[in-house]
Design a protein around this motif. Structure first.
Motif, PDB file in Angstrom:
ATOM      1  N   ARG A 166     -18.650  -8.231  -5.028  1.00  0.00           N
ATOM      2  CA  ARG A 166     -17.474  -7.352  -5.034  1.00  0.00           C
ATOM      3  C   ARG A 166     -16.512  -7.766  -6.135  1.00  0.00           C
TER       4      ARG A 166
ATOM      5  N   PRO B 260     -15.210   4.803  -0.639  1.00  0.00           N
ATOM      6  CA  PRO B 260     -13.913   5.193  -1.208  1.00  0.00           C
ATOM      7  C   PRO B 260     -12.898   4.050  -1.151  1.00  0.00           C
ATOM      8  N   GLY B 261     -12.910   3.311  -0.055  1.00  0.00           N
ATOM      9  CA  GLY B 261     -11.967   2.195   0.094  1.00  0.00           C
ATOM     10  C   GLY B 261     -12.146   1.165  -0.996  1.00  0.00           C
ATOM     11  N   PHE B 262     -13.401   0.863  -1.306  1.00  0.00           N
ATOM     12  CA  PHE B 262     -13.649  -0.159  -2.314  1.00  0.00           C
ATOM     13  C   PHE B 262     -13.328   0.366  -3.714  1.00  0.00           C
TER      14      PHE B 262
ATOM     15  N   GLU C  44     -10.991   2.327  -4.414  1.00  0.00           N
ATOM     16  CA  GLU C  44      -9.541   2.221  -4.507  1.00  0.00           C
ATOM     17  C   GLU C  44      -9.133   0.790  -4.847  1.00  0.00           C
ATOM     18  N   THR C  45      -9.738  -0.171  -4.153  1.00  0.00           N
ATOM     19  CA  THR C  45      -9.439  -1.571  -4.425  1.00  0.00           C
ATOM     20  C   THR C  45      -9.720  -1.899  -5.878  1.00  0.00           C
TER      21      THR C  45
ATOM     22  N   VAL D 126      -7.006  -0.516  -8.130  1.00  0.00           N
ATOM     23  CA  VAL D 126      -5.790  -1.321  -8.025  1.00  0.00           C
ATOM     24  C   VAL D 126      -5.960  -2.609  -8.796  1.00  0.00           C
TER      25      VAL D 126
ATOM     26  N   GLN E 277      -7.093  -9.672   1.325  1.00  0.00           N
ATOM     27  CA  GLN E 277      -7.799  -8.398   1.127  1.00  0.00           C
ATOM     28  C   GLN E 277      -9.276  -8.522   1.470  1.00  0.00           C
ATOM     29  N   GLU E 278      -9.890  -9.555   0.902  1.00  0.00           N
ATOM     30  CA  GLU E 278     -11.329  -9.699   1.082  1.00  0.00           C
ATOM     31  C   GLU E 278     -11.680 -10.013   2.527  1.00  0.00           C
TER      32      GLU E 278
ATOM     33  N   ALA F 173     -11.779  -6.995   4.558  1.00  0.00           N
ATOM     34  CA  ALA F 173     -13.002  -6.207   4.415  1.00  0.00           C
ATOM     35  C   ALA F 173     -14.195  -6.906   5.049  1.00  0.00           C
TER      36      ALA F 173
ATOM     37  N   HIS G  28       1.051   0.778  -6.204  1.00  0.00           N
ATOM     38  CA  HIS G  28      -0.121   0.050  -5.745  1.00  0.00           C
ATOM     39  C   HIS G  28       0.141  -1.435  -5.722  1.00  0.00           C
TER      40      HIS G  28
ATOM     41  N   PRO H 167      -0.925  -5.046  -4.801  1.00  0.00           N
ATOM     42  CA  PRO H 167      -2.289  -5.521  -4.713  1.00  0.00           C
ATOM     43  C   PRO H 167      -2.765  -5.740  -3.284  1.00  0.00           C
ATOM     44  N   GLY H 168      -1.850  -6.047  -2.397  1.00  0.00           N
ATOM     45  CA  GLY H 168      -2.297  -6.316  -1.035  1.00  0.00           C
ATOM     46  C   GLY H 168      -2.217  -5.094  -0.153  1.00  0.00           C
TER      47      GLY H 168
ATOM     48  N   HIS I 295      -3.902  -2.393   0.213  1.00  0.00           N
ATOM     49  CA  HIS I 295      -5.022  -1.686   0.815  1.00  0.00           C
ATOM     50  C   HIS I 295      -6.167  -2.623   1.066  1.00  0.00           C
ATOM     51  N   GLY I 296      -6.579  -2.736   2.289  1.00  0.00           N
ATOM     52  CA  GLY I 296      -7.812  -3.423   2.596  1.00  0.00           C
ATOM     53  C   GLY I 296      -8.926  -2.567   2.048  1.00  0.00           C
ATOM     54  N   SER I 297     -10.118  -3.113   2.025  1.00  0.00           N
ATOM     55  CA  SER I 297     -11.170  -2.356   1.380  1.00  0.00           C
ATOM     56  C   SER I 297     -12.080  -1.652   2.361  1.00  0.00           C
ATOM     57  N   GLY I 298     -11.838  -1.846   3.620  1.00  0.00           N
ATOM     58  CA  GLY I 298     -12.680  -1.173   4.598  1.00  0.00           C
ATOM     59  C   GLY I 298     -12.554   0.326   4.461  1.00  0.00           C
ATOM     60  N   SER I 299     -13.595   1.020   4.840  1.00  0.00           N
ATOM     61  CA  SER I 299     -13.602   2.451   4.620  1.00  0.00           C
ATOM     62  C   SER I 299     -12.495   3.135   5.410  1.00  0.00           C
TER      63      SER I 299
ATOM     64  N   ASP J  67      -9.526   2.393   5.623  1.00  0.00           N
ATOM     65  CA  ASP J  67      -8.231   2.421   4.954  1.00  0.00           C
ATOM     66  C   ASP J  67      -8.058   3.661   4.108  1.00  0.00           C
ATOM     67  N   ALA J  68      -9.191   4.289   3.819  1.00  0.00           N
ATOM     68  CA  ALA J  68      -9.111   5.465   2.968  1.00  0.00           C
ATOM     69  C   ALA J  68      -8.236   6.536   3.622  1.00  0.00           C
TER      70      ALA J  68
END
Lengths: 416, 280
Positions: free
Chosen positions: A197, A268-270, A272-273, A276, A295-296, A299, B75, B77-78, B80-84, B86-87
């Motif tokens: 990632r 989509p979530g990733f 976005e990450t 950013v 963050q990680e 996830a 934005h 940096p913290g 948004h988590g990356s899990g789906s 969060d979209a």
């Protein structure tokens, strides 16, 4: 208690000061992100100013003074022009560290105060399900942390493009290099996911990152050593594993490099990450490391726990005997051991020892299929990969790798 | 900040904290061996310590990132988590996406609660006989300890008179599996320790003194055991209780059992579960 809270507050302030170097002091104690203009081209290592050098002397003395002494020394009737430390800290009081300490105490309290009879009502399979799931979590957790640390290293601490700049331009050669990168990063498969990632976030293409993801756990030096210890050069197991693993990883990378919209492979979530991250400057490294860790883990941790739960459930539900009974048939041994690899979700560093314990019953082709398929795809890995790739991509990748591993296993059984 | 985003942001740290607290507690109370192989102890504890540093730092840093997010920089940096799940945060607040977000939040909380219950409420335990049934005892011919046991087989094979007093359940089961004949075993005395698990074919007369062999973690545990012939054992020794058996090997009097060689006990002693229940 109050002084305890106060010293915590002060501690927090000092942390903020030392680690995050507020560039705009008039903004007060809170850290404000000033987005500095992004350096267009990396120009080499530039020494940064020490974290305290930009602070005025007054602040510096405050930071170096022992907090408790200072707090006592600030009298209630201080001159109106000089705000007391308490006034300074109150407005920007950050409760998070306190919450963290309370959380630790609560968790420990739960642990110590729970009577052991609490699970008396559970049946044996239920108990084993919990034990097995915990075991997956405890075993994988350090590797996931290691992966996140290495990922931060690549993303935050190494100069921008440090890794990517050095890769060959030719796509096939580049993927070959990437698939060999695992030799330098001895992380087993669960740690590879956060690392991959991180590589995508720092600009590696999706297809290339897949090559890394699937090759690294097999090419990892610990895996090679344990496989050698377990099998030596018998039956070509070691060679088939390494060569086969590299071939499959490069094949997967090549196939997905033909994808017209590689971004659509990612959740989509990733995506976005990634967007950013690309816009974030490489400053405030310590702080970014922490933010990235948060963050990680957001996830990876749910995925790890859910994956562990599924792995534990399958262990309890699926009898291993059937799989083992099929192990001596040239065709079925390959399939049975691939299913075993998928179900057991064992770490690639030691899977050779595990399968060796069945060595006499299984044909070498089945063992090779187990050793190649297991590190790439299993229950736990799918849960972890789902944080990054869409379900459709994962199904495609799994089928592709399963077919390749089966072909490899059958080839070893029939040809060699 | 909405509750859903609060949960999404702190879930990772909360789960890490639960994992680290559980790991460190298991390490300090010497129970880490119930779940993982001892070779991982040091690595696991070191990484737990590293994680503590990172968690402490993240607890201090993440709220600051949160402020950035609200200060209008868009934005953080913290943020948004990356899990789906969060979209959903950026969708129009339609009814469906709100419901979906609520579900995702509930699921997140459920995972954290489940983690706390599994790792911190449930007392640490070994695997039970129910897993032995799943994994058929002695199906693995463990050769990990090849230098020790193969030496044993080589020199202790028929005619040898070397010392077998230190042999564990694992060593004996290996010898039994490797087809060393009854003529070697007959009359040989042994003392083994393990948990009681019934023989699948003749549960009334024969039980196994069993141990789990662990390669990496409890998930890959394989049961090994020595069959003991003791009719009516179930009345004195419950399944999964730990026993120490002294006896001599001999031909299996049981018709039903598939074991050819069994231990005829001279004495069976119930013991508390040892601190290192698995063998490696």
């Amino acid at each position: 208690m109050i002084s305890f809270v106060r010293s915590l507050t002060i501690l927090n302030d000092i942390l903020n000061d030392c680690l995050f170097t507020p560039s705009n002091l008039t903004a007060g104690w809170a850290f404000r992100l000033q987005e500095p203009p992004r350096r267009p081209v990396y120009t080499g290592w530039e020494p940064r100013e020490g974290p305290l050098s930009r602070l005025p002397t007054e602040r510096r003395t405050h930071v170096s003074a022992p907090p408790t002494v200072r707090a006592k020394a600030a009298p209630a009737g201080a001159p109106p022009g000089a705000p007391t430390l308490r006034q300074l800290t109150r407005s920007e009081f950050n409760p998070a560290p306190l919450v963290g300490i309370v959380a630790v105490l609560v968790l420990l309290g739960i642990r110590y105060l729970t009577p052991p009879e609490v699970t008396a009502w559970m049946t044996d399979p239920a108990r084993d399900f919990v034990t097995l799931s915990i075991s997956v979590v405890i075993e994988s957790l350090p590797f996931v942390f290691l992966g996140i640390v290495l990922s931060s290293l690549v993303q935050v601490w190494l100069p921008e493009g440090f890794l990517l700049r050095r890769l060959p331009k030719n796509p096939a050669l580049r993927r070959l290099c990437i698939s060999l990168l695992g030799v330098l990063l001895p992380v087993c498969e669960c740690g590879n996911v956060p690392l991959a990632r991180g590589l995508i976030m720092s600009g590696l293409t999706v297809a290339d990152s897949m090559t890394f993801l699937f090759a690294a756990p097999i090419i990892n030096p610990i895996t090679i050593i344990t496989t050698y210890q377990a099998f030596g050069f018998n039956d070509g197991i070691l060679v088939s594993r390494i060569v086969g693993g590299l071939l499959i990883a490069n094949l997967v990378g090549w196939i997905f490099s033909r994808h017209p919209q590689p971004e659509s492979l990612l959740t989509p979530g990733f995506q976005e990450t990634c967007a950013v991250d690309a816009a974030t400057p490489r400053t405030h490294r310590a702080r970014r490391t922490f933010v990235q860790f948060s963050q990680e883990t957001s996830a990876m941790m749910p995925a790890l726990f859910i994956g562990a739960g599924i792995a534990g459930l399958i262990q309890v539900a699926v009898s291993r005997n059937i799989l083992l009974a099929l192990g001596s048939n040239p065709v079925w041994s390959v399939l049975a051991l691939m299913i075993l690899a998928f179900v057991v979700a064992i770490c690639s560093n030691v899977d050779a020892f595990f399968i060796l314990s069945f060595g006499s019953t299984f044909l070498p082709g089945g063992i090779v299929a187990f050793l190649v398929f297991g590190p790439m795809i299993d229950v736990k890995m799918l849960a972890l990969l789902r944080t990054t790739f869409t379900a459709k991509t994962l199904v495609q990748v799994s089928i592709l790798i399963a077919m390749c591993a089966a072909t490899l296993g059958l080839a070893v059984n029939y040809v060699f | 900040m909405s509750f859903s985003r609060l949960v999404a942001r702190w879930q990772g740290l909360a789960l890490s904290l639960v994992g680290v607290v559980a790991t460190v507690w298991l390490g300090l109370s010497g129970q880490l061996g119930l779940y993982i192989h001892p070779r991982y102890f040091v690595f696991t504890l070191i990484m737990a310590a590293v994680a503590v540093v990172l968690i402490v730092g993240a607890f201090a840093a993440v709220p600051a990132a949160d402020d950035d997010d609200h200060a209008g920089h868009g934005h953080g940096p913290g943020a948004h988590g990356s899990g789906s799940h969060d979209a959903g945060g950026h969708r129009a607040p339609g009814g469906r996406s709100r419901l979906w977000m609520l579900t995702a939040t509930a699921a997140s909380i459920l995972v954290v609660v489940a983690a706390v219950v599994a790792l911190l409420v449930v007392p640490p335990a070994t695997l039970t006989s129910s897993t032995v049934e799943q994994r058929s005892i002695n199906s693995a011919s463990t050769t990990l300890d090849a230098n020790r046991t193969s030496g044993g087989v080589g020199s202790a094979a028929p005619g040898g008179s070397d010392d077998t007093s230190a042999y564990t359940v694992k060593d004996w089961s290996l010898l039994l599996r490797q087809g060393v004949g009854l003529d070697w075993f007959d009359g040989r005395s042994a003392s083994v320790t393990g948990f009681v698990t019934p023989d699948a074919d003749d549960p009334d007369n024969v039980f196994f003194v069993a141990r789990f062999v662990v390669t990496c973690c409890a998930v890959d545990a394989q049961p090994v055991g020595v069959a003991v012939y003791e009719p009516g054992w179930q009345s004195s020794y419950p399944t999964d209780s730990w026993v120490s058996v002294d006896g001599t090997f001999g031909a299996d009097p049981s018709v039903l059992s598939t074991a050819n060689i069994v231990l005829t006990p001279a004495s069976i002693t119930g013991i508390p579960q040892p601190s290192d229940p698995y063998v490696y």
